[in-house]
Scaffold this active site. Structure first.
Site, PDB file in Angstrom:
ATOM      1  N   ASP A  51      39.753  32.627  38.483  1.00 36.98           N
ATOM      2  CA  ASP A  51      39.376  34.026  38.210  1.00 36.98           C
ATOM      3  C   ASP A  51      38.848  34.163  36.781  1.00 36.98           C
ATOM      4  O   ASP A  51      37.824  34.797  36.534  1.00 36.98           O
ATOM      5  CB  ASP A  51      40.542  34.989  38.495  1.00 36.98           C
ATOM      6  CG  ASP A  51      41.870  34.506  37.934  1.00 36.98           C
ATOM      7  OD1 ASP A  51      41.958  33.355  37.436  1.00 36.98           O
ATOM      8  OD2 ASP A  51      42.851  35.292  37.980  1.00 36.98           O
ATOM      9  N   LYS A  83      43.911  27.168  40.311  1.00 37.08           N
ATOM     10  CA  LYS A  83      44.713  28.397  40.367  1.00 37.08           C
ATOM     11  C   LYS A  83      46.167  27.939  40.412  1.00 37.08           C
ATOM     12  O   LYS A  83      46.883  28.167  41.394  1.00 37.08           O
ATOM     13  CB  LYS A  83      44.303  29.211  41.617  1.00 37.08           C
ATOM     14  CG  LYS A  83      44.912  30.601  41.695  1.00 37.08           C
ATOM     15  CD  LYS A  83      44.331  31.587  40.727  1.00 37.08           C
ATOM     16  CE  LYS A  83      45.109  32.903  40.823  1.00 37.08           C
ATOM     17  NZ  LYS A  83      44.754  33.860  39.757  1.00 37.08           N
ATOM     18  N   ASP A 117      27.705  30.521  43.522  1.00 40.56           N
ATOM     19  CA  ASP A 117      26.805  31.664  43.762  1.00 40.56           C
ATOM     20  C   ASP A 117      26.721  32.528  42.499  1.00 40.56           C
ATOM     21  O   ASP A 117      25.648  33.020  42.141  1.00 40.56           O
ATOM     22  CB  ASP A 117      27.281  32.523  44.942  1.00 40.56           C
ATOM     23  CG  ASP A 117      26.600  32.127  46.251  1.00 40.56           C
ATOM     24  OD1 ASP A 117      26.207  30.952  46.385  1.00 40.56           O
ATOM     25  OD2 ASP A 117      26.459  32.994  47.142  1.00 40.56           O
ATOM     26  N   TYR A 176      37.742  24.390  54.300  1.00 44.00           N
ATOM     27  CA  TYR A 176      36.613  23.938  55.116  1.00 44.00           C
ATOM     28  C   TYR A 176      37.009  22.858  56.123  1.00 44.00           C
ATOM     29  O   TYR A 176      36.241  22.547  57.021  1.00 44.00           O
ATOM     30  CB  TYR A 176      35.494  23.385  54.219  1.00 44.00           C
ATOM     31  CG  TYR A 176      34.676  24.444  53.541  1.00 44.00           C
ATOM     32  CD1 TYR A 176      35.148  25.080  52.394  1.00 44.00           C
ATOM     33  CD2 TYR A 176      33.420  24.810  54.031  1.00 44.00           C
ATOM     34  CE1 TYR A 176      34.389  26.052  51.757  1.00 44.00           C
ATOM     35  CE2 TYR A 176      32.663  25.785  53.396  1.00 44.00           C
ATOM     36  CZ  TYR A 176      33.145  26.392  52.264  1.00 44.00           C
ATOM     37  OH  TYR A 176      32.397  27.344  51.637  1.00 44.00           O
ATOM     38  N   ASP A 179      32.350  26.884  46.123  1.00 41.88           N
ATOM     39  CA  ASP A 179      31.379  27.686  46.868  1.00 41.88           C
ATOM     40  C   ASP A 179      31.170  29.027  46.172  1.00 41.88           C
ATOM     41  O   ASP A 179      30.035  29.452  45.939  1.00 41.88           O
ATOM     42  CB  ASP A 179      31.902  27.899  48.300  1.00 41.88           C
ATOM     43  CG  ASP A 179      30.989  28.808  49.105  1.00 41.88           C
ATOM     44  OD1 ASP A 179      29.766  28.592  49.068  1.00 41.88           O
ATOM     45  OD2 ASP A 179      31.507  29.733  49.759  1.00 41.88           O
TER      46      ASP A 179
HETATM   47  C1  IPM Z   1      26.870  26.776  50.639  1.00 35.06           C
HETATM   48  C2  IPM Z   1      26.947  27.704  51.809  1.00 35.06           C
HETATM   49  C3  IPM Z   1      27.762  27.056  52.913  1.00 35.06           C
HETATM   50  C4  IPM Z   1      29.157  26.788  52.386  1.00 35.06           C
HETATM   51  C5  IPM Z   1      27.808  27.858  54.209  1.00 35.06           C
HETATM   52  C6  IPM Z   1      26.421  28.195  54.717  1.00 35.06           C
HETATM   53  C7  IPM Z   1      28.620  27.182  55.275  1.00 35.06           C
HETATM   54  O1  IPM Z   1      27.477  28.930  51.428  1.00 35.06           O
HETATM   55  O2  IPM Z   1      26.309  25.671  50.805  1.00 35.06           O
HETATM   56  O3  IPM Z   1      27.356  27.118  49.561  1.00 35.06           O
HETATM   57  O4  IPM Z   1      30.031  27.665  52.454  1.00 35.06           O
HETATM   58  O5  IPM Z   1      29.381  25.700  51.892  1.00 35.06           O
HETATM   59 MN    MN Z   2      27.875  29.088  49.324  1.00 31.84          MN
END
Ligand code: IPM
Ligand code: MN
Length: 360
Positions: free
Chosen positions: A231, A197, A259, A138, A255
């Site tokens: 992983d 990793k 999710d 990032y 990140d």
């Molecule tokens: C998150 C989102 C962001 C990230 C994107 C929208 C840039 O996916 O906050 O997890 O990758 O950090």
């Molecule tokens: Mn994200």
């Protein structure tokens, strides 16, 4: 009356304004009960403004945001704006400029919320990911060379300084010490697991794991340490989430795994996060995105935004108010809401806000 907190509200795009409105309703109820006040300033930022004026995040706004107590964010993302523009220009720029180097993402299944994980419930799905929020791929290191030719080369650097790793690890150890299983009376240890990793990323995760062990030995001998490859972490998050207490990891792994974590806790309608600068201005957000197709229908789930509000209260030091909001959320998910998906709640967006606010 107690303290007055200066809060910058960035409702943003799509369903952002709808969920933020419900979050604020609940925050105001908590403020009334616990005798503090919120001085709210709304900022019109996001895709609509960009399309209208070409502006994403004026420098003057960044300066103002540096002077508030906290930022409450709805969602950023617009179907008519190319990917990357708003993300980099707004969300990531704020994280970087305000040096919000911790991204705190609890993975907690509230009562009554359905999870896709078989035979798992609120007892098993209850851990926290501390995602480093300033470095990694990032940070913008890299480039494209010989673009458009058959010899084109693209590089995106996984960058970490020792200073970045150290400050994140210390914060995560401290968090584990104060909020781990033992601290919450839910187990014999406070455990911090490093997710990396080390078998392939032998530079970056060598740095992480060396510092993890050194800082752990020297400063946090009371916190139990574990290490997982990223992983394998994905596998265990599905198979045995009860193994986890507090996890710490780099930006991109964090990140991705959060999710996965979010879907195990009932999806994007529930998952919230905090972008934290422990000595500065932090920003709290539902992590679900702008969900443009549901905009204006009153069907989007505001629970994530409400939980983000609770995290904000906690960080401001209003811990009792934060707990009240979380308790109210758990009551509403546990006894009222039929589902967490948009349109499946059995209530409108604003009715869910009312239900939580009443219980605060
Ligand atoms: C998150 C989102 C962001 C990230 C994107 C929208 C840039 O996916 O906050 O997890 O990758 O950090
Ligand atoms: Mn994200």
């Amino acid at each position: 009356m107690g303290t007055t907190y200066k809060i910058a509200v960035l409702p943003g795009d799509g369903t952002g304004p709808e969920v933020v409105a419900e979050g604020l309703k609940v925050l105001q109820a908590a403020a009334a009960k616990h005798r503090f006040a919120l001085d709210l300033t709304h900022y019109d930022l996001g895709g609509e403004r960009y399309l209208r004026t070409g502006e994403i995040l004026p420098d003057a706004v960044v300066d103002e945001l540096k002077g508030v107590d906290s930022i409450y964010l709805g969602a950023i993302g617009h179907p008519d704006v190319a990917p990357g523009i708003l993300e980099k220009g707004l969300l990531l720029r704020l994280r970087f400029e305000l040096d919000q180097y911790i991204n705190l993402r609890p993975v907690r299944l509230y009562p009554g919320v359905e999870t896709p994980l078989k035979d798992k419930g609120p007892k098993e799905i209850d851990y926290t990911v501390v995602r480093e929020n300033s470095g990694d791929v990032y940070a913008g290191g890299g480039g494209i060379m010989m673009k458009g030719t058959p010899h084109e080369v693209a590089v995106q650097n996984m960058l970490y300084s020792r200073a970045q790793v150290d400050r994140c690890l210390r914060w995560a150890f401290e968090y584990a010490r104060q909020h781990g299983r033992k601290a919450r009376g839910k187990g014999p240890d406070n455990t911090l697991g490093l997710v990396g990793k080390t078998n392939v990323l032998t530079y970056v995760y060598d740095l992480w794991s060396r510092r993890f062990n050194e800082i752990g030995d020297e400063e946090y001998p009371d916190v139990k340490r574990e290490y997982y490859h990223v992983d394998a972490t994905c596998m265990w998050m599905v198979k045995s989430p009860e193994w986890f207490d507090v996890l710490v990891t780099g930006n991109i792994f964090g990140d991705i795994i959060t999710d996965l974590g979010a879907i195990t806790q009932g999806g994007m309608g529930v998952a919230a996060g905090g972008n934290i600068n422990p000595a500065g201005v932090s920003m709290f957000e539902p992590i679900g995105g702008s969900a443009p197709k549901y905009t204006g229908l009153g069907v989007i789930n505001p629970v994530a935004a409400v939980v983000a509000g609770a995290m904000m209260l906690d960080t401001l030091g209003e811990n009792q108010a934060a707990q009240d909001v979380e308790r109210a959320v758990a009551e509403v998910t546990g006894t009222k809401m039929k589902g967490m998906a948009s349109g499946q709640m059995g209530y409108t967006t604003s009715e869910v806000g009312d239900l939580v606010a009443e219980r605060v």
